[in-house]
Design an enzyme around this catalytic site. Structure first.
Site, PDB file in Angstrom:
ATOM      1  N   CYS A  96       0.860  -1.097  -0.110  1.00  0.00           N
ATOM      2  CA  CYS A  96      -0.080  -0.193   0.060  1.00  0.00           C
ATOM      3  C   CYS A  96       0.906   1.182  -0.161  1.00  0.00           C
ATOM      4  O   CYS A  96       1.493   1.660  -1.015  1.00  0.00           O
ATOM      5  CB  CYS A  96      -1.063  -0.077   1.268  1.00  0.00           C
ATOM      6  SG  CYS A  96      -2.227   1.199   1.062  1.00  0.00           S
TER       7      CYS A  96
ATOM      8  N   HIS B 166      -3.765  -4.909  -0.583  1.00  0.00           N
ATOM      9  CA  HIS B 166      -3.407  -5.564   0.602  1.00  0.00           C
ATOM     10  C   HIS B 166      -3.536  -7.257   0.959  1.00  0.00           C
ATOM     11  O   HIS B 166      -4.765  -7.532   0.974  1.00  0.00           O
ATOM     12  CB  HIS B 166      -4.371  -4.903   1.897  1.00  0.00           C
ATOM     13  CG  HIS B 166      -4.166  -3.607   2.305  1.00  0.00           C
ATOM     14  ND1 HIS B 166      -3.362  -3.197   3.238  1.00  0.00           N
ATOM     15  CD2 HIS B 166      -4.723  -2.532   1.825  1.00  0.00           C
ATOM     16  CE1 HIS B 166      -3.399  -1.841   3.273  1.00  0.00           C
ATOM     17  NE2 HIS B 166      -4.214  -1.366   2.381  1.00  0.00           N
TER      18      HIS B 166
ATOM     19  N   GLU C 160      -2.793  -9.124   3.038  1.00  0.00           N
ATOM     20  CA  GLU C 160      -3.011  -9.621   4.001  1.00  0.00           C
ATOM     21  C   GLU C 160      -4.641  -9.609   4.224  1.00  0.00           C
ATOM     22  O   GLU C 160      -5.228 -10.120   5.409  1.00  0.00           O
ATOM     23  CB  GLU C 160      -2.355  -8.973   5.392  1.00  0.00           C
ATOM     24  CG  GLU C 160      -2.822  -7.602   5.702  1.00  0.00           C
ATOM     25  CD  GLU C 160      -2.372  -6.449   4.668  1.00  0.00           C
ATOM     26  OE1 GLU C 160      -1.795  -6.701   3.600  1.00  0.00           O
ATOM     27  OE2 GLU C 160      -2.412  -5.314   4.896  1.00  0.00           O
TER      28      GLU C 160
END
Lengths: 275, 208
Positions: free
Chosen positions: B86, B190, B192
């Site tokens: 990011c 992202h 994750e």
């Protein structure tokens, strides 16, 4: 335009995941951990966890649950319940929330939405609106707070516009009459809110079959569709929901299975974790 | 196979919420450390730079904690594999429209803000990323794949960014969703929060 999202909602009452019907608890369906593990394995695009106990005695317990859930949640995690100040937003965020949901606090605490939007950004602020059909209101819907039990003076559409002006980045709409009734979302309410604001709208409450989700998107113009109860009772439920949405030609994320060589449980050998 | 006891450092500059990336990395058989200052990067086999917040503040945090010099030394100097996420992709460039100060400047170019006249800002949600053939970070992933994005600024698909781009996204006039050059990797989305596709990507990084 980003894709339409499928959101699984968990309601946590005194530490247990429960179902509701017209905002009254019905069944206990088990542990939040098992539920999230289950959702994660399939096709859900976002997970929402809401604390709905009658009082705030379960605050710390709930925070532990959120923290534990966030360890196994690899989609955005949205957390709500009893947010009346920034401190609670910080606590939820620290526990792993990517976004927070505010309902009653938006009305009871002047300045709260503005503060959260300024501190965390509108993209992290979802305002949930519960409404009840009421012929006395201009739009035909009255805003209810306090788990749908307390009447307010606000018209649902007027309220939707106000909370967006105050910083809400997303709205979730639920009808107190449709909650848990398995007859589908309140399409009229959802449609009117979606038409009144330019932020994403999440339809919630009443899903009894997958077509109801399609109706929420196609008929009512919702950006995202949420459900809770139905996922607990159908095997491979979120995958089936996703497959249905795809078969109906909707623009949704197509989940792909990848074999990841994960240990069965996350291992924590983390050092110097200061937060 | 992930090499046993690979040590991964997450760069902590005091702003970002590191829990999500920490959770994701902790799924794998690696040792994860939070690097609170530049000195903590010296022993790392892999470095992850997560990021939320604003460009200038992030760079101030990185400089104030000695991370900028340590990152230059480890990543540029010693070739330690690096993954920016990011804002961790955006600070690799020289400048951003979000701030006044300089970024790490590993890649030439300026990070731009999405035009609210063209698209919704911030860009938030699942979006298809089209991958360049042979991209190491995307090994084994379907092309295109959906990843989860939350951002208002982006690296335009031009110049050095385009040359390094390993994945692009068609939002607005298009942007660089992922890049890789030698040991430097970065993604605008992202991983994750991108379910199995994201975990697979992290696994790819850990097995490099």
């Amino acid at each position: 335009m980003s894709r339409h999202r499928l959101i699984a909602t968990l309601l946590v009452y005194k530490g247990d995941v429960v179902q509701t019907r017209r905002f009254k608890r019905t069944n206990m369906v088990g542990s939040a951990f098992a539920a999230v593990e289950f959702f994660n394995a399939w096709a859900v695009d976002e997970i929402m966890v809401l604390e709905i106990s009658d009082d705030d005695r379960f605050r710390d317990h709930f925070l532990e649950i959120v923290e534990e859930l966030s360890r196994r949640c690899f989609v955005p995690l949205t957390v709500g319940g009893k947010i009346a100040d920034l401190e609670r937003v910080r606590a939820y965020t620290r526990a792993g929330a990517d976004k927070v949901v505010i309902n009653s606090g938006a009305l009871r605490v002047p300045g709260l939405l503005e503060e959260v939007a300024a501190g965390y950004g509108s993209q992290a602020l979802v305002v949930s609106i519960d409404a009840r059909p009421d012929a006395a209101m201009p739009s035909g819907y009255r805003v209810m707070i306090g788990n749908g039990r307390e009447e307010t003076e606000f018209d649902a559409i007027d309220w939707a516009r106000r909370v967006v002006a105050r910083g809400a980045g997303e709205l979730m709409v639920n009808s107190t009459e449709h909650d848990g009734n398995k007859r589908g979302y309140d399409l009229e309410l959802t449609r009117r809110v979606a038409a009144a604001v330019d932020v994403p709208v999440i339809a919630m409450g009443g899903v009894g079959d997958w077509q109801h989700m399609v109706d929420g998107i196609v008929e009512a113009g919702a950006d995202a569709v949420a459900a809770g109860n139905i996922f607990h009772y159908t095997e491979h439920s979120t995958k089936k929901a996703k497959e249905y949405l795809i078969a109906k030609g909707l623009d949704v994320r197509i989940p792909t299975f990848y074999k990841i060589s994960l240990p069965r449980r996350p291992r924590y050998r983390t050092q110097s974790v200061g937060r | 196979m992930i090499q046993p006891m690979v040590s991964v450092a997450i760069v902590d500059y005091g702003l970002a919420n590191l829990r999500s990336i920490l959770n994701a990395l902790s799924c794998f058989d690696v040792t994860v450390r939070l690097a609170e200052s530049g000195g903590d990067l010296a022993q790392a086999d892999k470095i992850v730079l997560p990021g939320v917040g604003a460009f200038d503040k992030a760079m101030e945090g990185l400089r104030g904690r000695g991370h900028e010099a340590a990152l230059n030394e480890a990543v540029q100097g010693r070739g330690v594999p690096f993954l920016g996420i990011c804002l961790g992709l955006q600070v690799l460039f020289e400048r951003s429209e979000e701030g006044q100060g300089r970024g790490l400047g590993w890649l030439a170019g300026t990070v731009r803000r999405f035009s609210a006249a063209e698209v919704k800002v911030p860009h938030i949600g699942w979006e298809a990323t089209e991958m360049k053939p042979g991209a190491r970070l995307f090994a084994g992933l379907q092309n295109p794949s959906d990843f989860y994005f939350v951002h208002s600024y982006y690296a335009p698909n031009e110049g050095e960014a385009a040359a390094a781009a390993s994945g692009v996204c068609r939002y607005g006039s298009g942007f660089v969703a992922a890049l890789e050059r030698d040991n430097i990797f970065a993604v605008q989305f992202h991983p994750e929060k991108s379910q199995l596709a994201g975990l697979r990507l992290i696994q790819n990084f850990l097995t490099l």
